[in-house]
Design a protein around this motif. Sequence first.
Motif, PDB file in Angstrom:
ATOM      1  N   SER A   4       0.804  -1.222   0.000  1.00 34.94           N
ATOM      2  CA  SER A   4       0.000   0.000   0.000  1.00 34.94           C
ATOM      3  C   SER A   4       0.837   1.272   0.000  1.00 34.94           C
ATOM      4  O   SER A   4       0.285   2.365   0.124  1.00 34.94           O
ATOM      5  N   ALA A   5       2.162   1.155  -0.120  1.00 33.97           N
ATOM      6  CA  ALA A   5       3.028   2.335  -0.085  1.00 33.97           C
ATOM      7  C   ALA A   5       2.575   3.371  -1.103  1.00 33.97           C
ATOM      8  O   ALA A   5       2.288   3.060  -2.256  1.00 33.97           O
ATOM      9  N   GLY A   6       2.523   4.623  -0.672  1.00 32.35           N
ATOM     10  CA  GLY A   6       2.092   5.707  -1.538  1.00 32.35           C
ATOM     11  C   GLY A   6       0.631   6.045  -1.396  1.00 32.35           C
ATOM     12  O   GLY A   6       0.191   7.123  -1.808  1.00 32.35           O
ATOM     13  N   GLN A   7      -0.152   5.153  -0.816  1.00 37.33           N
ATOM     14  CA  GLN A   7      -1.565   5.417  -0.592  1.00 37.33           C
ATOM     15  C   GLN A   7      -1.742   6.156   0.739  1.00 37.33           C
ATOM     16  O   GLN A   7      -0.870   6.133   1.596  1.00 37.33           O
ATOM     17  N   PRO A   8      -2.875   6.856   0.929  1.00 33.24           N
ATOM     18  CA  PRO A   8      -3.106   7.574   2.184  1.00 33.24           C
ATOM     19  C   PRO A   8      -3.010   6.633   3.384  1.00 33.24           C
ATOM     20  O   PRO A   8      -3.527   5.521   3.366  1.00 33.24           O
ATOM     21  N   ASN A   9      -2.299   7.104   4.417  1.00 34.28           N
ATOM     22  CA  ASN A   9      -2.171   6.377   5.685  1.00 34.28           C
ATOM     23  C   ASN A   9      -1.536   4.997   5.526  1.00 34.28           C
ATOM     24  O   ASN A   9      -1.755   4.108   6.355  1.00 34.28           O
ATOM     25  N   TRP A  10      -0.704   4.823   4.514  1.00 35.59           N
ATOM     26  CA  TRP A  10      -0.132   3.496   4.284  1.00 35.59           C
ATOM     27  C   TRP A  10       0.748   3.045   5.435  1.00 35.59           C
ATOM     28  O   TRP A  10       0.823   1.857   5.742  1.00 35.59           O
ATOM     29  N   ARG A  11       1.389   3.984   6.117  1.00 36.71           N
ATOM     30  CA  ARG A  11       2.242   3.604   7.242  1.00 36.71           C
ATOM     31  C   ARG A  11       1.428   2.998   8.383  1.00 36.71           C
ATOM     32  O   ARG A  11       1.946   2.217   9.182  1.00 36.71           O
ATOM     33  N   ASP A  12       0.162   3.373   8.474  1.00 40.32           N
ATOM     34  CA  ASP A  12      -0.680   2.859   9.554  1.00 40.32           C
ATOM     35  C   ASP A  12      -1.169   1.445   9.296  1.00 40.32           C
ATOM     36  O   ASP A  12      -1.567   0.744  10.232  1.00 40.32           O
ATOM     37  N   VAL A  13      -1.172   1.019   8.038  1.00 41.77           N
ATOM     38  CA  VAL A  13      -1.739  -0.296   7.723  1.00 41.77           C
ATOM     39  C   VAL A  13      -0.697  -1.325   7.308  1.00 41.77           C
ATOM     40  O   VAL A  13      -0.994  -2.522   7.306  1.00 41.77           O
ATOM     41  N   ARG A  14       0.500  -0.882   6.981  1.00 37.45           N
ATOM     42  CA  ARG A  14       1.474  -1.824   6.419  1.00 37.45           C
ATOM     43  C   ARG A  14       1.803  -2.958   7.392  1.00 37.45           C
ATOM     44  O   ARG A  14       1.931  -4.110   6.993  1.00 37.45           O
ATOM     45  N   TYR A  15       1.968  -2.646   8.661  1.00 36.38           N
ATOM     46  CA  TYR A  15       2.360  -3.652   9.635  1.00 36.38           C
ATOM     47  C   TYR A  15       1.198  -4.055  10.541  1.00 36.38           C
ATOM     48  O   TYR A  15       1.409  -4.588  11.626  1.00 36.38           O
ATOM     49  N   LEU A  16      -0.017  -3.782  10.107  1.00 39.69           N
ATOM     50  CA  LEU A  16      -1.189  -4.080  10.915  1.00 39.69           C
ATOM     51  C   LEU A  16      -1.461  -5.582  10.876  1.00 39.69           C
ATOM     52  O   LEU A  16      -2.077  -6.094   9.948  1.00 39.69           O
ATOM     53  N   TYR A  17      -0.982  -6.261  11.901  1.00 35.53           N
ATOM     54  CA  TYR A  17      -1.116  -7.722  11.917  1.00 35.53           C
ATOM     55  C   TYR A  17      -0.876  -8.235  13.332  1.00 35.53           C
ATOM     56  O   TYR A  17       0.027  -7.765  14.023  1.00 35.53           O
ATOM     57  N   ARG A  18      -1.690  -9.178  13.758  1.00 38.16           N
ATOM     58  CA  ARG A  18      -1.478  -9.856  15.039  1.00 38.16           C
ATOM     59  C   ARG A  18      -1.168 -11.328  14.752  1.00 38.16           C
ATOM     60  O   ARG A  18      -1.973 -12.029  14.135  1.00 38.16           O
ATOM     61  N   TYR A  19       0.006 -11.755  15.191  1.00 39.02           N
ATOM     62  CA  TYR A  19       0.386 -13.151  14.987  1.00 39.02           C
ATOM     63  C   TYR A  19      -0.494 -14.064  15.836  1.00 39.02           C
ATOM     64  O   TYR A  19      -0.751 -13.797  17.009  1.00 39.02           O
ATOM     65  N   HIS A  20      -0.921 -15.173  15.217  1.00 40.14           N
ATOM     66  CA  HIS A  20      -1.697 -16.172  15.930  1.00 40.14           C
ATOM     67  C   HIS A  20      -0.766 -17.032  16.787  1.00 40.14           C
ATOM     68  O   HIS A  20       0.444 -17.099  16.562  1.00 40.14           O
ATOM     69  N   GLU A  21      -1.346 -17.705  17.743  1.00 41.31           N
ATOM     70  CA  GLU A  21      -0.559 -18.524  18.661  1.00 41.31           C
ATOM     71  C   GLU A  21       0.239 -19.592  17.918  1.00 41.31           C
ATOM     72  O   GLU A  21       1.401 -19.856  18.246  1.00 41.31           O
ATOM     73  N   THR A  22      -0.354 -20.200  16.900  1.00 37.41           N
ATOM     74  CA  THR A  22       0.359 -21.233  16.150  1.00 37.41           C
ATOM     75  C   THR A  22       1.548 -20.644  15.389  1.00 37.41           C
ATOM     76  O   THR A  22       2.601 -21.288  15.281  1.00 37.41           O
ATOM     77  N   GLU A  23       1.401 -19.436  14.881  1.00 32.64           N
ATOM     78  CA  GLU A  23       2.505 -18.780  14.172  1.00 32.64           C
ATOM     79  C   GLU A  23       3.641 -18.452  15.130  1.00 32.64           C
ATOM     80  O   GLU A  23       4.823 -18.624  14.805  1.00 32.64           O
ATOM     81  N   LEU A  24       3.298 -17.983  16.324  1.00 34.95           N
ATOM     82  CA  LEU A  24       4.322 -17.682  17.321  1.00 34.95           C
ATOM     83  C   LEU A  24       5.019 -18.960  17.786  1.00 34.95           C
ATOM     84  O   LEU A  24       6.235 -18.960  18.025  1.00 34.95           O
ATOM     85  N   ALA A  25       4.267 -20.038  17.912  1.00 39.44           N
ATOM     86  CA  ALA A  25       4.868 -21.308  18.315  1.00 39.44           C
ATOM     87  C   ALA A  25       5.878 -21.778  17.267  1.00 39.44           C
ATOM     88  O   ALA A  25       6.954 -22.295  17.610  1.00 39.44           O
ATOM     89  N   GLU A  26       5.558 -21.582  15.998  1.00 37.47           N
ATOM     90  CA  GLU A  26       6.500 -21.925  14.932  1.00 37.47           C
ATOM     91  C   GLU A  26       7.769 -21.090  15.050  1.00 37.47           C
ATOM     92  O   GLU A  26       8.881 -21.592  14.871  1.00 37.47           O
ATOM     93  N   TRP A  27       7.593 -19.797  15.376  1.00 29.77           N
ATOM     94  CA  TRP A  27       8.752 -18.932  15.522  1.00 29.77           C
ATOM     95  C   TRP A  27       9.570 -19.299  16.751  1.00 29.77           C
ATOM     96  O   TRP A  27      10.807 -19.213  16.738  1.00 29.77           O
ATOM     97  N   ALA A  28       8.932 -19.717  17.815  1.00 29.93           N
ATOM     98  CA  ALA A  28       9.664 -20.130  19.011  1.00 29.93           C
ATOM     99  C   ALA A  28      10.619 -21.273  18.681  1.00 29.93           C
ATOM    100  O   ALA A  28      11.790 -21.279  19.103  1.00 29.93           O
ATOM    101  N   GLU A  29      10.152 -22.241  17.903  1.00 30.89           N
ATOM    102  CA  GLU A  29      11.010 -23.363  17.520  1.00 30.89           C
ATOM    103  C   GLU A  29      12.124 -22.908  16.585  1.00 30.89           C
ATOM    104  O   GLU A  29      13.272 -23.361  16.686  1.00 30.89           O
ATOM    105  N   ARG A  30      11.794 -22.006  15.669  1.00 28.95           N
ATOM    106  CA  ARG A  30      12.807 -21.501  14.742  1.00 28.95           C
ATOM    107  C   ARG A  30      13.894 -20.739  15.500  1.00 28.95           C
ATOM    108  O   ARG A  30      15.092 -20.864  15.206  1.00 28.95           O
ATOM    109  N   LEU A  31      13.501 -19.944  16.475  1.00 31.25           N
ATOM    110  CA  LEU A  31      14.469 -19.178  17.258  1.00 31.25           C
ATOM    111  C   LEU A  31      15.401 -20.088  18.044  1.00 31.25           C
ATOM    112  O   LEU A  31      16.601 -19.813  18.175  1.00 31.25           O
TER     113      LEU A  31
END
Length: 295
Positions: free
Chosen positions: A209-236
């Motif tokens: 969305s870069a270049g669109q109005p308020n793109w900085r507010d939406v680019r990183y708008l995301y909440r990781y789910h528990e399963t995604e975090l668990a995958e990252w815990a193992e990767r780390l």
Amino acid sequence: MIEIGLCGWGDHSELYRDAGSAKNKLPAYAQWFRVVEVDSTFYAIQSPQTLEKWAAETPENFRFVIKAYQGMTGHARGGKGFHPYESERAMFQAFLDAIEPIRKAGKLLAVLFQYPPWFNCTRPNVNTLRTAKALMGDVPVALEFRHQSWFAPEMREKTLAFTKREGWIHTVCDEPQAGDGSIPIVEATTDDRYTLVRLHGRNTDGWVSAGQPNWRDVRYLYRYHETELAEWAERLKRLEQHTGTVCVLFNNNSGGDAADNALQLMAMLHQLPPRGSFRLPPPPKETAEQLELFD
């Protein structure tokens, strides 16, 4: 060792509920995390006095990842006239002078060079990386790409070998897979001391969305789910076997999700914030519903 923190300390109001007005948020932030990424240095080279203040406000074991100034990473296409310095060397020296108080205090983990999406894998750009590394001297520097060509199947191992040979810290990224302007998760280390991990979220629509109005507010708008975090815990844990410190930074901060996700991940890794006690964020809806089955 796995250290978890956030990108910036100003966007996470939920951390400061018990800190009064929290006009000065960095000391309050340091009660929760031992590492932070400084983004303001990307937009302007700060004064040494400002960084000296940050060093004084944080505990002895606190560490900073400082983002390189945008003029140093070519974020203006064409480049010339973009920065107010007489030469590239002068610009780099001004940046080095600015971060010296953090470095002198022993609190600099690394300077992050995040290159733009149009910085593709070409010989001139390889030479640009060599020049930047030389100008930074012995300062630890981390490298993050945003163009897929660096990690295309035929280039992945060559890029990692170059990163290691030239003395860069590899940055493992989690971001939306949205064409050439994004890179895959590359689980690897190139430095015995540090590996950087930056979690940008997986909001594909926001990412492009870069270049669109308020793109900085939406680019990183995301909440990781528990399963995604668990995958990252193992990767780390796997990354930790090959490097001294894995520094994890959540950048999905525009919706207030980064702090909650960081605390969730810390709990999965059986870590406590420096303050010793804290309120865990509420579990994701699906987890809460499962817990109610046993009531």
